[in-house]
Design a protein around this motif. Structure first.
Motif, mmCIF file in Angstrom:
data_model
loop_
_atom_site.group_PDB
_atom_site.id
_atom_site.type_symbol
_atom_site.label_atom_id
_atom_site.label_comp_id
_atom_site.label_asym_id
_atom_site.label_seq_id
_atom_site.Cartn_x
_atom_site.Cartn_y
_atom_site.Cartn_z
ATOM 1 N N SER A 35 0.757 -1.343 -0.037
ATOM 2 C CA SER A 35 0.050 0.003 -0.157
ATOM 3 C C SER A 35 0.653 1.258 0.153
ATOM 4 O O SER A 35 0.600 2.286 -0.802
ATOM 5 N N ILE A 36 1.829 1.315 0.903
ATOM 6 C CA ILE A 36 2.810 2.369 0.923
ATOM 7 C C ILE A 36 3.407 2.578 -0.583
ATOM 8 O O ILE A 36 3.663 3.870 -1.032
ATOM 9 N N GLU A 37 3.819 1.556 -1.067
ATOM 10 C CA GLU A 37 4.563 1.436 -2.491
ATOM 11 C C GLU A 37 3.477 2.154 -3.436
ATOM 12 O O GLU A 37 3.802 2.879 -4.402
ATOM 13 N N THR A 38 2.119 1.644 -3.425
ATOM 14 C CA THR A 38 1.013 2.450 -4.178
ATOM 15 C C THR A 38 1.284 3.873 -4.041
ATOM 16 O O THR A 38 0.832 4.541 -5.101
ATOM 17 N N LEU A 43 2.202 9.626 -6.257
ATOM 18 C CA LEU A 43 2.564 10.734 -6.193
ATOM 19 C C LEU A 43 3.546 10.890 -7.310
ATOM 20 O O LEU A 43 3.976 11.873 -7.962
ATOM 21 N N ASP A 44 4.435 9.974 -7.627
ATOM 22 C CA ASP A 44 5.329 9.806 -8.889
ATOM 23 C C ASP A 44 4.511 10.327 -9.996
ATOM 24 O O ASP A 44 5.111 10.754 -11.046
ATOM 25 N N LEU A 45 3.608 9.736 -10.164
ATOM 26 C CA LEU A 45 2.676 9.906 -11.403
ATOM 27 C C LEU A 45 1.881 10.960 -11.432
ATOM 28 O O LEU A 45 1.203 11.515 -12.257
ATOM 29 N N GLY A 46 1.952 11.933 -10.418
ATOM 30 C CA GLY A 46 1.228 13.303 -10.266
ATOM 31 C C GLY A 46 -0.080 13.283 -9.721
ATOM 32 O O GLY A 46 -0.845 14.121 -9.774
ATOM 33 N N ILE A 47 -0.350 12.160 -9.061
ATOM 34 C CA ILE A 47 -1.853 11.880 -8.498
ATOM 35 C C ILE A 47 -1.535 12.720 -7.138
ATOM 36 O O ILE A 47 -0.874 12.443 -6.371
ATOM 37 N N THR A 48 -2.317 13.899 -6.847
ATOM 38 C CA THR A 48 -1.880 14.621 -5.716
ATOM 39 C C THR A 48 -2.943 14.480 -4.694
ATOM 40 O O THR A 48 -2.927 14.285 -3.328
ATOM 41 N N LEU A 49 -4.498 13.904 -5.246
ATOM 42 C CA LEU A 49 -5.422 13.907 -3.840
ATOM 43 C C LEU A 49 -5.405 12.369 -3.247
ATOM 44 O O LEU A 49 -5.650 11.431 -4.052
ATOM 45 N N GLY A 77 7.910 13.137 4.518
ATOM 46 C CA GLY A 77 8.904 13.707 3.648
ATOM 47 C C GLY A 77 8.293 14.059 2.295
ATOM 48 O O GLY A 77 9.056 14.780 1.567
ATOM 49 N N ARG A 78 6.874 14.146 1.904
ATOM 50 C CA ARG A 78 6.435 14.253 0.705
ATOM 51 C C ARG A 78 5.119 14.957 0.939
ATOM 52 O O ARG A 78 4.130 15.105 -0.107
ATOM 53 N N ARG A 79 4.762 15.621 1.864
ATOM 54 C CA ARG A 79 3.712 16.258 2.524
ATOM 55 C C ARG A 79 3.150 17.396 1.394
ATOM 56 O O ARG A 79 2.177 17.420 0.942
ATOM 57 N N GLY A 284 -9.952 3.174 -6.065
ATOM 58 C CA GLY A 284 -9.191 2.915 -4.847
ATOM 59 C C GLY A 284 -8.450 1.479 -5.402
ATOM 60 O O GLY A 284 -8.892 0.502 -5.827
ATOM 61 N N THR A 285 -7.028 1.428 -4.898
ATOM 62 C CA THR A 285 -6.436 0.122 -5.005
ATOM 63 C C THR A 285 -5.201 0.187 -4.313
ATOM 64 O O THR A 285 -4.688 1.172 -3.421
ATOM 65 N N LYS A 286 -4.749 -1.030 -3.603
ATOM 66 C CA LYS A 286 -3.663 -1.144 -3.122
ATOM 67 C C LYS A 286 -2.429 -1.843 -3.681
ATOM 68 O O LYS A 286 -1.445 -2.316 -3.257
ATOM 69 N N ARG A 287 -2.629 -1.667 -5.160
ATOM 70 C CA ARG A 287 -1.682 -2.651 -5.751
ATOM 71 C C ARG A 287 -0.927 -1.552 -6.851
ATOM 72 O O ARG A 287 -1.935 -0.742 -7.557
ATOM 73 N N VAL A 288 0.232 -1.421 -7.291
ATOM 74 C CA VAL A 288 0.819 -0.399 -8.294
ATOM 75 C C VAL A 288 0.433 -0.651 -9.511
ATOM 76 O O VAL A 288 0.083 0.141 -10.179
ATOM 77 N N ALA A 289 0.212 -1.766 -9.992
ATOM 78 C CA ALA A 289 -0.334 -2.252 -11.258
ATOM 79 C C ALA A 289 -1.572 -1.686 -11.759
ATOM 80 O O ALA A 289 -1.604 -1.157 -12.733
ATOM 81 N N TYR A 290 -2.606 -1.861 -10.829
ATOM 82 C CA TYR A 290 -3.716 -1.459 -10.861
ATOM 83 C C TYR A 290 -3.850 0.069 -10.964
ATOM 84 O O TYR A 290 -4.557 0.666 -11.646
ATOM 85 N N LEU A 291 -3.071 0.773 -10.016
ATOM 86 C CA LEU A 291 -3.052 2.410 -9.855
ATOM 87 C C LEU A 291 -2.497 2.815 -11.307
ATOM 88 O O LEU A 291 -3.050 3.615 -11.789
#
Length: 322
Positions: A35-38, A43-49, A77-79, A284-291
Motif C-alpha cells: 500500500s505504501i508503495e502504491t 505521487l510519482d505519477l502526479g496524483i495529488t489527491l 517527507g512528501r507532504r 481505490g487500489t492497494k497495488r501499483v499495477a492497478y494504480l
C-alpha cells in the motif's frame, strides 16, 4: 497528470485521486508495504489527491485509525506533494446493524485533532462531513468545519453522501468545495438532483467506487474468490442473480475496450472523466499495477459514439447499491 478545480475557493487537485480505504479494510487482507508503495507511485505519477477517513481500518500494522496512520507514514517527507483529504461523522460500521453516526460540533473538532495526530500533519487540505448525523442539524456540523478552517486546521470543506437539500444547506453556512458520492456506469443517482445542485453552486464532485467496486473492470467473474471479510459478499449487486444480469453492462464496456485496445476498467473510468471537468474520481487500489492502469484512464478520450453506446447500459443495474 492534468489538474482540476474542486469548487470555487481555490482547491486544485489532480484529475484523478487515490481512494485509500481498501488498503486497510473491506477488500481482503491488508498489506501495508504494498500500500505504501502504491501511494509513492501515485505521487510519482502526479496524483495529488489522497482520500482517507478516521473510520477506515482496524487491521494491518497500525490498529485503530489504521488508514490515516498508514497514509501519514506513506507521505512522510512528501507532504507538499499531497492534497490530503479525510473525514469525520461515522463512529463505527457494524455488519448487520449499519452505521453509528455522530457529527455534533464538539465531536467534529475532536475528530479533526485526532486525525491530524494520526496523519502527522498540521492541517488537512480537504475535510469532509462523512455522513449527516440525524441528531445534529447539518448547519451545526458544517459550522464546526468552518471553525476548523478559521483555526487553520482545515483549508477546504466537503460533504459526503448528502441530498441536494442538505448540500444547499451546508453551502449556505460555509462554501463547500467538494461533494463525495458513489458515481459510475452502474450508479448514477447523483445525476438526478445532487450533481445539478453542485454545479449550480460551483461545487466539485468526487466519485468513489467509479469502477463499481471492481465489477466494471470485468476481472470479477464470480464472488467465490472474495475473502471472507470482503464487503462485496453482502452487497445485493454481487448476489448470484444480480451478478449475472449485471454482466450485460460489463460486456458493453468490454466491446468498447477491445476496439480501443485498452482495458475495460480504463473505459469505465474514462466514462466518469468524460462527464465533466468538475468531476475527480478516486478509484481505490492497494497495488501499483492497478494504480498505473487507472491513472492511464485519465488520458483516454472516448468518442461521442463510444459514450452513446455506454449510455445505453449505464445505470441499468440489478440490485440495490448496498
Amino acid at each position: 497528470m492534468l489538474q482540476r478545480d474542486l469548487g470555487r475557493q481555490g482547491l486544485r487537485v489532480s484529475a484523478q485521486g487515490l481512494g485509500c480505504m481498501g488498503m486497510s479494510q473491506s477488500y481482503g487482507v491488508a498489506n501495508d508495504i504494498t500500500s505504501i508503495e502504491t501511494v509513492h507511485r501515485a505521487l510519482d505519477l502526479g496524483i495529488t489527491l489522497l482520500d482517507t477517513a478516521n473510520v477506515y481500518g482496524a487491521t494491518g500494522l497500525y490498529g485503530v485509525g489504521a488508514n490515516e496512520k498508514l497514509i501519514g507514514h506513506a507521505i512522510r517527507g512528501r507532504r507538499d506533494e499531497v492534497v490530503l483529504a479525510s473525514k469525520c461523522g461515522i463512529v463505527d460500521v457494524r455488519p448487520g446493524s449499519g452505521m453509528e453516526l455522530r457529527a455534533d460540533p464538539d465531536y467534529v473538532r475532536r475528530c479533526c485533532d485526532e486525525s491530524l495526530n494520526r496523519l502527522g500533519v498540521d492541517h488537512l487540505d480537504l475535510y469532509y462531513l462523512h455522513r449527516v448525523d440525524p441528531r445534529t442539524p447539518i448547519e451545526e456540523s458544517v459550522g464546526a468545519l468552518a471553525d476548523l478552517v478559521k483555526a487553520g486546521k482545515v483549508r477546504y470543506i466537503g460533504v459526503s453522501e448528502v441530498t441536494a437539500d442538505e448540500l444547499e444547506r451546508a453551502h449556505a453556512v460555509h462554501p463547500v468545495s467538494a461533494v463525495q458520492s458513489e458515481y459510475s456506469l452502474w450508479t448514477r443517482g447523483v445525476e438526478e438532483s445532487v450533481l445539478p445542485t453542485a454545479r449550480r453552486l460551483g461545487i466539485g464532485l468526487v466519485p468513489f467506487s467509479p469502477l463499481g467496486r471492481g465489477f466494471l473492470t470485468g476481472a470479477i467473474t464470480s464472488t467465490g474468490s472474495f475473502a471472507d471479510n470482503d464487503m462485496r459478499r453482502g452487497m445485493p449487486r454481487f448476489h448470484e442473480d444480480a451478478f449475472d444480469a449485471n454482466q450485460a453492462i460489463v460486456e458493453t464496456i468490454r466491446s468498447v475496450a477491445a476496439e480501443k485496445e485498452v482495458l475495460p476498467g480504463q473505459v469505465a473510468l474514462a466514462w466518469v472523466h468524460a462527464q465533466g471537468d468538475d468531476i475527480v474520481p478516486i478509484p481505490g487500489t492497494k497495488r501499483v499495477a492497478y494504480l498505473e492502469q487507472n491513472a492511464a484512464a485519465a488520458e483516454l478520450v472516448l468518442s461521442p459514439a463510444d459514450l452513446e453506446r455506454l449510455d445505453t447500459v449505464a445505470g441499468r443495474t440489478v440490485g440495490a447499491r448496498r
